[in-house]
Motif scaffolding. Sequence first.
Motif, short mmCIF file in Angstrom:
data_model
loop_
_atom_site.label_atom_id
_atom_site.label_comp_id
_atom_site.label_asym_id
_atom_site.label_seq_id
_atom_site.Cartn_x
_atom_site.Cartn_y
_atom_site.Cartn_z
N ILE A 93 5.87 -3.41 12.30
CA ILE A 93 4.72 -2.65 11.03
C ILE A 93 5.57 -2.57 10.03
CG2 ILE A 93 4.94 0.05 10.57
CD1 ILE A 93 4.84 0.24 13.89
N GLN A 94 7.12 -3.10 9.70
CA GLN A 94 7.58 -3.32 8.17
C GLN A 94 6.66 -4.61 7.89
OE1 GLN A 94 11.60 -3.55 9.52
NE2 GLN A 94 11.76 -1.70 9.24
N LEU A 95 6.45 -5.33 8.78
CA LEU A 95 6.09 -7.13 8.20
C LEU A 95 3.83 -6.04 7.51
CD1 LEU A 95 6.66 -9.79 10.97
CD2 LEU A 95 7.90 -9.39 8.55
N PHE A 96 3.53 -5.39 8.57
CA PHE A 96 2.30 -5.10 8.06
C PHE A 96 2.44 -4.53 6.79
CE2 PHE A 96 -0.02 -1.44 8.01
CZ PHE A 96 -1.21 -1.47 7.93
N LEU A 97 2.77 -3.96 6.64
CA LEU A 97 3.09 -2.83 4.96
C LEU A 97 3.87 -2.70 3.81
CD1 LEU A 97 5.05 0.63 6.76
CD2 LEU A 97 1.89 0.15 6.34
N SER A 98 4.72 -4.63 4.26
CA SER A 98 4.82 -5.39 3.55
C SER A 98 3.82 -6.38 2.65
CB SER A 98 6.20 -6.26 4.02
OG SER A 98 5.48 -7.20 4.55
N LYS A 99 2.70 -6.40 3.38
CA LYS A 99 1.69 -6.88 3.22
C LYS A 99 0.16 -6.91 3.48
CE LYS A 99 -0.65 -11.43 1.55
NZ LYS A 99 -0.31 -12.55 1.50
N PRO A 100 -0.04 -4.74 3.34
CA PRO A 100 -0.92 -5.01 4.46
C PRO A 100 -2.26 -5.57 4.19
CG PRO A 100 -0.14 -2.94 2.94
CD PRO A 100 0.59 -4.02 2.56
#
Length: 361
Positions: A93-100
């Motif tokens: 989730i953190q990776l997703f929100l770093s670059k949606p």
Amino acid sequence: MLTKKIPSINKHFPFKQAKIISIACLILTLSACENEQDKVQAPSKTSQTVQANTAQIDTPSSTPSPLTTRYLSLASEQFETSCTHAKQLQTSIQLFLSKPNEKTLDNTKQQWLTSHNSYAASKLFRMLNIKHPELDHSQIDPVKHSLAIRIDQSPLLAGYLDAVEGYPQSGYVFSPLPINEETLNKEHQFSDTLYVTLGFHALEFLLWGENSEQARNSTDYAALTELDKNPELVQARRSQLLLLITKLLTNDLKKQCYEWQQTKGYYPSRLVAQPEEKQNEYIVAAAEQLLSDIQINSAQIKNKIEPHSAFAHSDQQDLQAQIKILKSLLESKEWKELSKKQERAKIITTSAKALLLQGKT
């Protein structure tokens, strides 16, 4: 105080339609809470509580039965896997929100499926009739929920959390309520069990959306770098909510995993403190209850009634995970030895073979 409308019908849960229709005409008043910094209880605090409780347990008068040793070994392994997958979900989730983008969103959905499946597989152990004095109890004042209700509460009223069809600005995401732990805790189960703001299924709805027509996409979220620039933006609030719910879920699962450590945990300690015959009775009862639940859930899946994961549609996979763990126990030499001596265990084995081993689920 906040006033907001509740969708008239949530089509995922026809069994609750009458209730939802009746409350559709009411105004949902949500308590406003002070906007204070998130405070996640550190596992060490729970550990201290457990140590104090465990200290009150008499020294076991018996050693672990062979079945107990096998059961606790399976439990330790499964809860370790569950916590590992929860950490991976948080990272995803953190990776997703770093670059949606759509790829990272799909990866996060897959990690949710993996994590929830691991938790579902631990049901055999969570059914053990031993209650933790802190983690297995809820209270009203101050509001505190048991871990089971925090982690995996379902079904939920989707419009209580975020927009749904016909109500494009409903739910927590569109409200002026602060996004912090205290507020989430108070809004969770507020006046109705369908009001869910914590756990796997709150995340599930935030990631999948209501249905294929209202499916979530990456543009529904703000990147981490944008959260401080316009925190009241809907996309930013959705990202903040996703991050916080994941953080709290991971923390709750850590507490649960600690209590199932084979040597230090509260549940193993309480189980081993019983006479050997009583230990076996506890485990047999848990297996019997899981087998009954598998029968019920299998019928519900077949008839498309009351889905547990209404947005990700993972009920069948979760059921198979529970079956796999149950088979691991029933096919162990320790269970087979007990079945030779105990009629109840023998009946469970026979019933399980008829239902599970012949592939009827």
